[in-house]
Design a protein around this motif. Structure first.
Motif, PDB file in Angstrom:
ATOM      1  N   ARG A 288       0.817  -1.208   0.000  1.00  0.00           N
ATOM      2  CA  ARG A 288       0.000   0.000   0.000  1.00  0.00           C
ATOM      3  C   ARG A 288       0.856   1.266   0.000  1.00  0.00           C
ATOM      4  O   ARG A 288       0.551   2.240  -0.698  1.00  0.00           O
ATOM      5  N   GLU A 289       1.940   1.281   0.790  1.00  0.00           N
ATOM      6  CA  GLU A 289       2.806   2.450   0.841  1.00  0.00           C
ATOM      7  C   GLU A 289       3.464   2.710  -0.508  1.00  0.00           C
ATOM      8  O   GLU A 289       3.659   3.864  -0.913  1.00  0.00           O
ATOM      9  N   PHE A 290       3.798   1.645  -1.198  1.00  0.00           N
ATOM     10  CA  PHE A 290       4.377   1.751  -2.527  1.00  0.00           C
ATOM     11  C   PHE A 290       3.412   2.460  -3.471  1.00  0.00           C
ATOM     12  O   PHE A 290       3.795   3.300  -4.277  1.00  0.00           O
ATOM     13  N   LEU A 291       2.121   2.159  -3.330  1.00  0.00           N
ATOM     14  CA  LEU A 291       1.089   2.766  -4.168  1.00  0.00           C
ATOM     15  C   LEU A 291       0.946   4.251  -3.858  1.00  0.00           C
ATOM     16  O   LEU A 291       0.728   5.068  -4.760  1.00  0.00           O
ATOM     17  N   VAL A 292       1.077   4.611  -2.597  1.00  0.00           N
ATOM     18  CA  VAL A 292       1.002   6.022  -2.206  1.00  0.00           C
ATOM     19  C   VAL A 292       2.141   6.813  -2.843  1.00  0.00           C
ATOM     20  O   VAL A 292       1.940   7.921  -3.360  1.00  0.00           O
ATOM     21  N   VAL A 293       3.345   6.240  -2.831  1.00  0.00           N
ATOM     22  CA  VAL A 293       4.502   6.901  -3.450  1.00  0.00           C
ATOM     23  C   VAL A 293       4.260   7.101  -4.943  1.00  0.00           C
ATOM     24  O   VAL A 293       4.596   8.154  -5.511  1.00  0.00           O
ATOM     25  N   PHE A 294       3.674   6.111  -5.580  1.00  0.00           N
ATOM     26  CA  PHE A 294       3.345   6.218  -7.002  1.00  0.00           C
ATOM     27  C   PHE A 294       2.478   7.443  -7.265  1.00  0.00           C
ATOM     28  O   PHE A 294       2.712   8.222  -8.189  1.00  0.00           O
ATOM     29  N   ASN A 295       1.448   7.622  -6.439  1.00  0.00           N
ATOM     30  CA  ASN A 295       0.507   8.720  -6.649  1.00  0.00           C
ATOM     31  C   ASN A 295       1.154  10.077  -6.416  1.00  0.00           C
ATOM     32  O   ASN A 295       0.892  11.032  -7.159  1.00  0.00           O
ATOM     33  N   VAL A 296       1.982  10.183  -5.387  1.00  0.00           N
ATOM     34  CA  VAL A 296       2.699  11.437  -5.140  1.00  0.00           C
ATOM     35  C   VAL A 296       3.618  11.765  -6.308  1.00  0.00           C
ATOM     36  O   VAL A 296       3.714  12.918  -6.759  1.00  0.00           O
ATOM     37  N   MET A 297       4.294  10.745  -6.833  1.00  0.00           N
ATOM     38  CA  MET A 297       5.184  10.924  -7.972  1.00  0.00           C
ATOM     39  C   MET A 297       4.409  11.416  -9.203  1.00  0.00           C
ATOM     40  O   MET A 297       4.867  12.305  -9.922  1.00  0.00           O
ATOM     41  N   LEU A 298       3.235  10.870  -9.419  1.00  0.00           N
ATOM     42  CA  LEU A 298       2.417  11.271 -10.560  1.00  0.00           C
ATOM     43  C   LEU A 298       2.058  12.746 -10.492  1.00  0.00           C
ATOM     44  O   LEU A 298       2.154  13.477 -11.482  1.00  0.00           O
ATOM     45  N   LEU A 299       1.619  13.196  -9.330  1.00  0.00           N
ATOM     46  CA  LEU A 299       1.241  14.595  -9.172  1.00  0.00           C
ATOM     47  C   LEU A 299       2.445  15.507  -9.375  1.00  0.00           C
ATOM     48  O   LEU A 299       2.320  16.580  -9.983  1.00  0.00           O
ATOM     49  N   GLY A 300       3.609  15.087  -8.894  1.00  0.00           N
ATOM     50  CA  GLY A 300       4.814  15.886  -9.092  1.00  0.00           C
ATOM     51  C   GLY A 300       5.193  16.015 -10.550  1.00  0.00           C
ATOM     52  O   GLY A 300       5.527  17.104 -11.028  1.00  0.00           O
ATOM     53  N   VAL A 301       5.133  14.911 -11.269  1.00  0.00           N
ATOM     54  CA  VAL A 301       5.458  14.931 -12.701  1.00  0.00           C
ATOM     55  C   VAL A 301       4.464  15.795 -13.467  1.00  0.00           C
ATOM     56  O   VAL A 301       4.840  16.587 -14.345  1.00  0.00           O
ATOM     57  N   LEU A 302       3.186  15.674 -13.133  1.00  0.00           N
ATOM     58  CA  LEU A 302       2.156  16.469 -13.800  1.00  0.00           C
ATOM     59  C   LEU A 302       2.407  17.954 -13.571  1.00  0.00           C
ATOM     60  O   LEU A 302       2.314  18.769 -14.508  1.00  0.00           O
ATOM     61  N   ALA A 303       2.745  18.335 -12.343  1.00  0.00           N
ATOM     62  CA  ALA A 303       3.005  19.741 -12.027  1.00  0.00           C
ATOM     63  C   ALA A 303       4.213  20.263 -12.796  1.00  0.00           C
ATOM     64  O   ALA A 303       4.180  21.359 -13.368  1.00  0.00           O
ATOM     65  N   ILE A 304       5.286  19.480 -12.835  1.00  0.00           N
ATOM     66  CA  ILE A 304       6.501  19.913 -13.539  1.00  0.00           C
ATOM     67  C   ILE A 304       6.225  20.087 -15.034  1.00  0.00           C
ATOM     68  O   ILE A 304       6.660  21.062 -15.655  1.00  0.00           O
ATOM     69  N   ALA A 305       5.485  19.142 -15.615  1.00  0.00           N
ATOM     70  CA  ALA A 305       5.166  19.229 -17.042  1.00  0.00           C
ATOM     71  C   ALA A 305       4.350  20.479 -17.346  1.00  0.00           C
ATOM     72  O   ALA A 305       4.599  21.194 -18.325  1.00  0.00           O
ATOM     73  N   ILE A 306       3.369  20.772 -16.487  1.00  0.00           N
ATOM     74  CA  ILE A 306       2.502  21.932 -16.715  1.00  0.00           C
ATOM     75  C   ILE A 306       3.283  23.230 -16.562  1.00  0.00           C
ATOM     76  O   ILE A 306       3.178  24.142 -17.392  1.00  0.00           O
ATOM     77  N   PHE A 307       4.093  23.332 -15.514  1.00  0.00           N
ATOM     78  CA  PHE A 307       4.835  24.570 -15.290  1.00  0.00           C
ATOM     79  C   PHE A 307       5.909  24.781 -16.356  1.00  0.00           C
ATOM     80  O   PHE A 307       6.218  25.921 -16.707  1.00  0.00           O
ATOM     81  N   THR A 308       6.477  23.701 -16.864  1.00  0.00           N
ATOM     82  CA  THR A 308       7.447  23.828 -17.956  1.00  0.00           C
ATOM     83  C   THR A 308       6.781  24.382 -19.205  1.00  0.00           C
ATOM     84  O   THR A 308       7.346  25.216 -19.919  1.00  0.00           O
ATOM     85  N   LEU A 309       5.562  23.928 -19.460  1.00  0.00           N
ATOM     86  CA  LEU A 309       4.833  24.370 -20.643  1.00  0.00           C
ATOM     87  C   LEU A 309       4.253  25.772 -20.500  1.00  0.00           C
ATOM     88  O   LEU A 309       3.996  26.439 -21.504  1.00  0.00           O
ATOM     89  N   SER A 310       4.049  26.223 -19.268  1.00  0.00           N
ATOM     90  CA  SER A 310       3.315  27.474 -19.050  1.00  0.00           C
ATOM     91  C   SER A 310       3.994  28.675 -19.699  1.00  0.00           C
ATOM     92  O   SER A 310       3.319  29.597 -20.154  1.00  0.00           O
ATOM     93  N   GLU A 311       5.325  28.690 -19.754  1.00  0.00           N
ATOM     94  CA  GLU A 311       6.032  29.813 -20.373  1.00  0.00           C
ATOM     95  C   GLU A 311       6.678  29.416 -21.695  1.00  0.00           C
ATOM     96  O   GLU A 311       7.516  30.149 -22.210  1.00  0.00           O
ATOM     97  N   ARG A 312       6.296  28.260 -22.214  1.00  0.00           N
ATOM     98  CA  ARG A 312       6.837  27.820 -23.513  1.00  0.00           C
ATOM     99  C   ARG A 312       6.286  28.713 -24.606  1.00  0.00           C
ATOM    100  O   ARG A 312       5.093  28.972 -24.685  1.00  0.00           O
ATOM    101  N   SER A 313       7.178  29.233 -25.460  1.00  0.00           N
ATOM    102  CA  SER A 313       6.741  30.087 -26.565  1.00  0.00           C
ATOM    103  C   SER A 313       5.942  29.266 -27.568  1.00  0.00           C
ATOM    104  O   SER A 313       5.999  28.036 -27.581  1.00  0.00           O
ATOM    105  N   SER A 314       5.213  29.953 -28.418  1.00  0.00           N
ATOM    106  CA  SER A 314       4.348  29.269 -29.374  1.00  0.00           C
ATOM    107  C   SER A 314       5.077  28.841 -30.642  1.00  0.00           C
ATOM    108  O   SER A 314       4.449  28.397 -31.595  1.00  0.00           O
ATOM    109  N   THR A 315       6.393  28.977 -30.667  1.00  0.00           N
ATOM    110  CA  THR A 315       7.152  28.579 -31.850  1.00  0.00           C
ATOM    111  C   THR A 315       6.977  27.094 -32.145  1.00  0.00           C
ATOM    112  O   THR A 315       6.829  26.277 -31.233  1.00  0.00           O
ATOM    113  N   SER A 316       6.987  26.755 -33.415  1.00  0.00           N
ATOM    114  CA  SER A 316       6.813  25.360 -33.821  1.00  0.00           C
ATOM    115  C   SER A 316       8.118  24.576 -33.766  1.00  0.00           C
ATOM    116  O   SER A 316       8.123  23.368 -33.996  1.00  0.00           O
ATOM    117  N   LYS A 317       9.209  25.259 -33.444  1.00  0.00           N
ATOM    118  CA  LYS A 317      10.500  24.583 -33.356  1.00  0.00           C
ATOM    119  C   LYS A 317      10.526  23.623 -32.163  1.00  0.00           C
ATOM    120  O   LYS A 317      10.103  23.972 -31.068  1.00  0.00           O
TER     121      LYS A 317
END
Length: 419
Positions: A288-317
């Motif tokens: 069960r504890e292993f599953l909890v770590v999985f969920n915390v990791m997921l939320l962290g990755v989601l946050a990092i991905a969103i914040f990285t994209l938030s200031e990404r320019s609209s260039t197609s490069k």
């Protein structure tokens, strides 16, 4: 159509630009910066740039600073007083008050701040008040049952629901606009960063203060730690919000910059973690504890991905950061797939409970968000999509988190008969 596109289409229509500004000044200013960067020689945009960046005369500036200072002080006192209600009214027990009302310490104060700054219409103001009063009355009228999982789940999901309501207050009349929703996400990141810095600096101050007064045998425990410290903790996110709002042009890139720095590090950590799982043959289906770590990791990755994209320019490069974010999302989806399989196994083996259903719903919610981002990124790499479409997916998905929180908050106690 978002505010950015509407401003682009109104470059030859000054009256429409004025109407857009009056419709939602905050959303207009957020979108204006990108349009002005694309058309720096447009006379109408130069005029608007001077208008938006105009520095008032010193007397006006002083009055604005004084008004803001009074507002911040009153909101900090309000938040701290709500946090100390059990101390001021002994008939309110801490064990009952804090699990149900801890979210109301900060979120109403932040909502008042944005309502004051945005000056919304009567409909937005009325809806905002109702959306805060409804959960306040609901959560405090639930029966006082010590061993009720559903009431505990309602209390745990109340902050997520109020976070969604605060997003509605923040975006105002432009709550459907993608740019405005993304601005709310960026505000959250900046506010959390500065709140953390304030708490770290405050902790150092507390340590120094306690050490100095202990030398002269003065005990600060009762007053300092039980009152001053509590009010200061409540004030931290409010002051951080004002700093983020007032200095948005100066510090608006901090969260995305931190996210870009940590993205490759998190990616390497995830890869090493998955390899370790296979090597050590850990079983998330029974751990069960292993599953909890999985969920915390997921939320962290989601946050990092969103914040990285938030200031990404609209260039197609295609940038290096795009490939790192894509890899992060792909690995996170694999992790979430394992987590979903483990949850399904536990449901089939041990039966249905409110806790397991909540975990299943949250994982499905995150899985859908990550899967959509992966699809949009794939289309971008194939030349069939754009960065704007990825951002639109992120912002369009936000209401589902609020809806899920509302379901758990309001429905679960009755569906499961307060078990």
């Amino acid at each position: 159509m978002n505010f950015t596109d509407r401003i682009r289409e109104s470059l030859e229509n000054p009256a429409e630009l004025e109407r857009l500004f009056r419709e939602d000044s905050e959303a207009f200013q957020v979108a204006f910066e990108s349009v002005f960067a694309e058309n720096p020689d447009a006379i109408v945009l130069k005029v608007w740039h001077e208008r938006l960046h105009f520095q008032p005369v010193q007397s006006d500036q002083s009055r604005l600073i004084l008004a803001d200072s009074i507002l911040i002080l009153m909101l900090c006192l309000l938040a701290g007083t709500i946090a100390k209600l059990p101390a001021y009214f002994p008939q309110i027990t801490e064990n009952w008050f804090y699990p149900r009302n801890i979210a109301f310490v900060i979120f109403p104060a932040l909502a008042i701040y944005f309502l004051t700054k945005n000056k919304p219409g009567k409909s937005i103001l009325g809806a905002s008040i109702a959306l805060f009063l409804l959960p306040l009355v609901f959560i405090n009228t639930l029966p006082n049952l010590d061993k009720s999982d559903t009431i505990l789940l309602s209390c745990l999901h109340l902050p997520f629901f109020l976070w969604a309501v605060l997003g509605f207050v923040f975006t105002g009349r432009a709550f459907r606009e993608s740019d405005r929703r993304m601005a709310y996400l960026k505000y959250n990141a900046e506010m959390l960063i500065y709140t953390t810095l304030f708490i770290i600096c405050g902790s150092l101050l507390v340590g120094v203060t306690a050490g100095l007064f202990s030398i002269i045998s003065v005990n600060l425990d009762k007053f300092y730690y039980e009152y001053i410290l509590i009010y200061a903790l409540c004030a931290a996110p409010i002051v951080a919000t004002h700093l983020t709002h007032a200095q948005s042009r100066l510090i608006g890139n901090l969260a995305p910059t931190i996210a870009r720095i940590f993205s490759p590090l998190v990616l390497l950590t995830l890869i090493a973690y998955l390899i370790s799982i296979l090597t050590l043959q850990r079983n998330p289906f029974t751990d069960r504890e292993f599953l909890v770590v999985f969920n915390v990791m997921l939320l962290g990755v989601l946050a990092i991905a969103i914040f990285t994209l938030s200031e990404r320019s609209s260039t197609s490069k295609k940038l290096v950061g795009d490939y790192i974010t894509f890899a992060l999302i792909a690995i996170a989806l694999m992790v979430d797939a394992v987590a979903l399989a483990a949850i399904a196994f536990r449901l089939a083996s041990y039966g249905t409970t409110p806790n397991r259903l909540v975990v299943l719903g949250a994982n499905l919610l995150v899985f859908g968000n990550l899967a959509g981002m992966l699809v949009q990124y794939t289309r971008f790499f194939l030349g069939k999509g754009s960065i704007a479409e990825i951002k639109n997916w992120i912002t369009a998905y936000l209401p589902f988190y609020g809806i899920w929180a509302a379901i758990v908050l309001f429905a679960f106690p009755f569906v499961f008969a307060f078990k």
